[in-house]
Scaffold this motif. Structure first.
Motif, mmCIF file in Angstrom:
data_model
loop_
_atom_site.group_PDB
_atom_site.id
_atom_site.type_symbol
_atom_site.label_atom_id
_atom_site.label_comp_id
_atom_site.label_asym_id
_atom_site.label_seq_id
_atom_site.Cartn_x
_atom_site.Cartn_y
_atom_site.Cartn_z
ATOM 1 N N VAL A 50 0.880 -1.071 0.118
ATOM 2 C CA VAL A 50 -0.040 -0.019 0.027
ATOM 3 C C VAL A 50 0.990 1.292 0.099
ATOM 4 O O VAL A 50 1.819 1.164 0.734
ATOM 5 N N ALA A 51 0.633 2.495 -0.816
ATOM 6 C CA ALA A 51 1.202 3.458 -1.013
ATOM 7 C C ALA A 51 0.110 4.660 -0.273
ATOM 8 O O ALA A 51 -0.868 4.599 -1.010
ATOM 9 N N VAL A 52 0.323 5.196 0.575
ATOM 10 C CA VAL A 52 -0.190 6.358 1.002
ATOM 11 C C VAL A 52 0.683 7.671 0.653
ATOM 12 O O VAL A 52 1.833 8.028 1.199
ATOM 13 N N VAL A 53 -0.122 8.437 -0.193
ATOM 14 C CA VAL A 53 0.616 9.449 -0.741
ATOM 15 C C VAL A 53 -0.433 10.879 -0.751
ATOM 16 O O VAL A 53 -1.543 11.002 -0.668
ATOM 17 N N CYS A 76 0.382 -2.735 -5.793
ATOM 18 C CA CYS A 76 0.234 -1.593 -4.803
ATOM 19 C C CYS A 76 -0.993 -0.813 -4.762
ATOM 20 O O CYS A 76 -1.132 0.054 -5.937
ATOM 21 N N ALA A 77 -1.590 -1.141 -3.874
ATOM 22 C CA ALA A 77 -2.905 -0.039 -3.847
ATOM 23 C C ALA A 77 -2.622 1.212 -2.951
ATOM 24 O O ALA A 77 -1.670 1.667 -2.296
ATOM 25 N N VAL A 78 -3.114 2.131 -3.655
ATOM 26 C CA VAL A 78 -2.949 3.736 -3.338
ATOM 27 C C VAL A 78 -4.116 4.299 -2.485
ATOM 28 O O VAL A 78 -5.284 4.403 -2.775
ATOM 29 N N GLY A 97 -7.092 5.446 -10.232
ATOM 30 C CA GLY A 97 -6.925 4.009 -9.562
ATOM 31 C C GLY A 97 -6.559 4.039 -8.311
ATOM 32 O O GLY A 97 -6.397 2.935 -7.657
ATOM 33 N N ALA A 98 -6.800 5.163 -7.579
ATOM 34 C CA ALA A 98 -6.784 5.122 -6.071
ATOM 35 C C ALA A 98 -7.747 4.350 -5.406
ATOM 36 O O ALA A 98 -8.788 4.047 -5.807
ATOM 37 N N ARG A 117 -8.171 -2.246 4.755
ATOM 38 C CA ARG A 117 -9.335 -2.520 3.735
ATOM 39 C C ARG A 117 -8.858 -2.504 2.166
ATOM 40 O O ARG A 117 -9.300 -3.484 1.810
ATOM 41 N N VAL A 118 -7.827 -1.532 1.849
ATOM 42 C CA VAL A 118 -7.570 -1.609 0.690
ATOM 43 C C VAL A 118 -6.587 -2.625 0.303
ATOM 44 O O VAL A 118 -6.606 -3.105 -0.800
ATOM 45 N N HIS A 119 -6.014 -2.999 1.232
ATOM 46 C CA HIS A 119 -4.904 -4.078 1.064
ATOM 47 C C HIS A 119 -5.775 -5.504 0.925
ATOM 48 O O HIS A 119 -5.326 -6.428 -0.067
#
Length: 201
Positions: A50-53, A76-78, A97-98, A117-119
């Motif tokens: 997961v990338a938190v941007v 990789c979920a963003v 795509g986020a 959740r997103v993972h």
């Protein structure tokens, strides 16, 4: 362990979020980045889950980082964090795509839950932002009017805008006049601020 990348140009926020996530037993911050370009490089090097941007970063913003990762690292979920979420930002985040969209003012444990959740394959959108997105009127400007208005931000001369857009000065004036009229503004500066405040630019 869920491997996490954090990208935010504000070091204090980035370090604080990393410390908070480090307290979670199933999350590991494997990389940090201070700008969008560095975020993409770090993601490709560390391959986080997961990338938190941050939405607003130098070099590449959160949308651009999301689009690049969707293309080059689809595993990789963003999750996009934003200080000022607007409905058009939410729509653009999801279209690039986020998997998550969250205000920075959210409660501390919310981010960790969203990462999980997103993972797991789900999506998360802040409920208040989602409600705003459903009730906000669509942008009345055409893509070309938005492009010209965006370039007019600093009272840029019409001739300069014409060169940048490969349009005639008369066409640029027409687009600016149309934008001012459609937004009910009295000047192009006011039209720019209205479009910006609504998240259309």
């Amino acid at each position: 362990m869920i491997r996490v990348l954090l990208a935010d140009d504000e070091e204090l926020i980035r370090v604080a979020v990393a410390a908070l996530l480090g307290l979670e037993p199933d999350l590991e911050v494997v990389a940090q980045a201070a700008d969008g370009r560095e975020a993409v490089r770090a993601a490709l090097a560390h391959r986080p889950d997961v990338a938190v941007v941050d939405l607003q970063m130098p070099l590449l913003d959160g949308f651009e980082v999301t689009a690049e990762l969707a293309a080059s690292l689809p595993s990789c979920a963003v999750v996009i964090l934003t200080g000022r979420g607007k409905p058009p930002h939410l729509q653009r985040a999801l279209s690039t795509g986020a998997k998550g969209f969250l205000p920075k003012g959210s409660p501390g444990g919310t981010l960790a839950d969203v990462i999980r959740r997103v993972h797991g394959g789900a999506r998360y959108v802040d409920p208040a932002l989602a409600a705003d997105a459903l009730t906000t009127p669509p942008c009345p400007l055409t893509p070309r009017e938005l492009e010209v208005l965006r370039l007019a931000e600093y009272d840029t001369p019409v001739a300069v805008i014409a060169r940048k857009t490969h349009l005639s000065t008369g066409t640029v004036r027409n687009y600016l006049s149309a934008a001012v009229a459609k937004l009910g503004a009295t000047s192009r500066s006011e039209a720019y601020l209205t479009a910006h405040d609504n998240g259309w630019l």
